[in-house]
Scaffold this motif. Structure first.
Motif, short mmCIF file in Angstrom:
data_model
loop_
_atom_site.label_atom_id
_atom_site.label_comp_id
_atom_site.label_asym_id
_atom_site.label_seq_id
_atom_site.Cartn_x
_atom_site.Cartn_y
_atom_site.Cartn_z
N SER A 169 0.83 -1.20 0.00
CA SER A 169 0.00 0.00 0.00
C SER A 169 0.86 1.25 0.00
O SER A 169 1.73 1.42 0.85
N TYR A 170 0.61 2.11 -0.97
CA TYR A 170 1.34 3.38 -1.10
C TYR A 170 0.57 4.43 -0.31
O TYR A 170 -0.60 4.69 -0.58
N ILE A 171 1.21 5.03 0.67
CA ILE A 171 0.51 5.98 1.54
C ILE A 171 0.90 7.43 1.25
O ILE A 171 1.96 7.70 0.68
N SER A 172 0.03 8.33 1.65
CA SER A 172 0.28 9.76 1.44
C SER A 172 1.26 10.29 2.49
O SER A 172 1.13 10.00 3.68
N SER A 173 2.21 11.07 2.03
CA SER A 173 3.22 11.63 2.94
C SER A 173 2.72 12.90 3.61
O SER A 173 3.40 13.46 4.48
N LYS A 174 1.54 13.37 3.19
CA LYS A 174 1.01 14.60 3.80
C LYS A 174 -0.51 14.66 3.72
O LYS A 174 -1.15 13.89 3.00
N LYS A 175 -1.06 15.59 4.49
CA LYS A 175 -2.50 15.83 4.48
C LYS A 175 -2.84 16.76 3.32
O LYS A 175 -2.05 17.65 2.98
N GLY A 176 -4.00 16.59 2.73
CA GLY A 176 -4.41 17.48 1.65
C GLY A 176 -5.56 16.92 0.84
O GLY A 176 -6.37 16.14 1.33
N THR A 177 -5.60 17.32 -0.43
CA THR A 177 -6.63 16.89 -1.37
C THR A 177 -5.95 16.34 -2.62
O THR A 177 -4.94 16.89 -3.06
N VAL A 178 -6.48 15.25 -3.15
CA VAL A 178 -5.92 14.70 -4.39
C VAL A 178 -6.27 15.65 -5.53
O VAL A 178 -7.44 15.84 -5.86
N ARG A 179 -5.23 16.27 -6.10
CA ARG A 179 -5.43 17.25 -7.17
C ARG A 179 -5.29 16.65 -8.56
O ARG A 179 -5.86 17.15 -9.53
N ASP A 180 -4.51 15.58 -8.66
CA ASP A 180 -4.28 14.98 -9.98
C ASP A 180 -3.85 13.52 -9.82
O ASP A 180 -3.25 13.15 -8.80
N ILE A 181 -4.16 12.71 -10.83
CA ILE A 181 -3.70 11.33 -10.89
C ILE A 181 -3.06 11.12 -12.25
O ILE A 181 -3.67 11.44 -13.29
N ASP A 182 -1.84 10.62 -12.26
CA ASP A 182 -1.13 10.35 -13.51
C ASP A 182 -1.56 8.97 -14.02
O ASP A 182 -1.07 7.95 -13.55
N ASN A 183 -2.47 8.98 -14.98
CA ASN A 183 -3.02 7.72 -15.50
C ASN A 183 -1.95 6.83 -16.13
O ASN A 183 -2.02 5.60 -16.05
N ILE A 184 -0.96 7.46 -16.77
CA ILE A 184 0.09 6.68 -17.43
C ILE A 184 0.93 5.94 -16.40
O ILE A 184 1.22 4.75 -16.55
N SER A 185 1.29 6.63 -15.32
CA SER A 185 2.07 5.98 -14.26
C SER A 185 1.27 4.87 -13.59
O SER A 185 1.80 3.79 -13.32
N ILE A 186 -0.02 5.12 -13.35
CA ILE A 186 -0.88 4.11 -12.72
C ILE A 186 -0.93 2.86 -13.60
O ILE A 186 -0.82 1.72 -13.12
#
Length: 213
Positions: A136-153
């Motif tokens: 599981s890849y976890i977030s290093s900080k608090k915030g809002t997901v602004r973008d997802i890189d579909n190519i990387s995913i």
């Protein structure tokens, strides 16, 4: 009915290109005597939570069985597309009709009928085997997901073994605009092979698939 997703990581990058493609599809349909309707949809992020054969199948079964874990964005898009097909056939209250078929269990029943006709058998979503190795890849900080890189995913899922290994892939815990706490899961990688999981983890750490601000 043709779906044209538009987004920076999609095959169609902008609205101008999507409208050109829409026109071409409609012209071809006219020449062939077919009623063609083109939907231009948001392709900024994956639809549903699962990426990979087993994970996607689980999503679909959850939607069809009205499970609380179902991805609502996938359900919404399916209903919208179904409603459009009904409208093309002159069926009134098309969205309500589509929702009724899904909510009553008729859609699930038809899916099982199709499955059995092809030599398959009914199976619970929980019994679908997913990769036994996970990270599981976890977030290093608090915030809002602004973008997802579909190519990387997509590449992470492929490095993990999908679609060749049916249980490999990714499960998205968050989507664009979702709030995230520090230490919260963004996505989980699944693999059937320890080494492939390691390569997928290495790639994920070097390529920021999620932008949290």
């Amino acid at each position: 009915l043709i779906d044209v997703p538009v987004g920076k990581d999609a095959k169609v990058k902008n609205l101008h290109e999507a409208l050109r493609l829409k026109k071409e599809f409609e012209q071809i349909g006219k020449k062939l005597g077919k009623h063609v309707k083109v939907l231009i949809t948001n392709g900024m992020q994956p639809i549903g939570n699962g990426i990979g054969p087993a994970l996607e199948a689980r999503d679909v079964l959850w939607v069809l069985k009205r499970d609380p874990r179902r991805p609502l964005d996938l359900e919404k898009k399916c209903l919208m597309m179904c409603a459009n097909i009904f409208s093309m056939l002159g069926i009134k209250n098309s969205y309500k009709k589509a929702f009724g078929i899904l909510d009553s269990g008729k859609a699930y029943g038809k899916m099982m009928e199709i499955l059995k006709a092809q030599g398959g058998k009914e199976i619970d979503a929980e019994d679908i085997k997913i990769g036994k190795f996970s990270y599981s890849y976890i977030s290093s900080k608090k915030g809002t997901v602004r973008d997802i890189d579909n190519i990387s995913i997509s590449r992470i899922a492929r490095i993990a073994g999908a679609p060749h290994d049916k249980g490999a892939g990714l499960y998205l815990h968050k989507h664009i605009s979702d709030k995230v706490k520090k230490g919260e899961k963004l996505f989980t990688i699944y693999s059937e092979n320890k080494n492939e999981l390691k390569f997928a983890i290495d790639f994920a750490k070097k390529n920021n698939a999620f932008v949290v601000k």
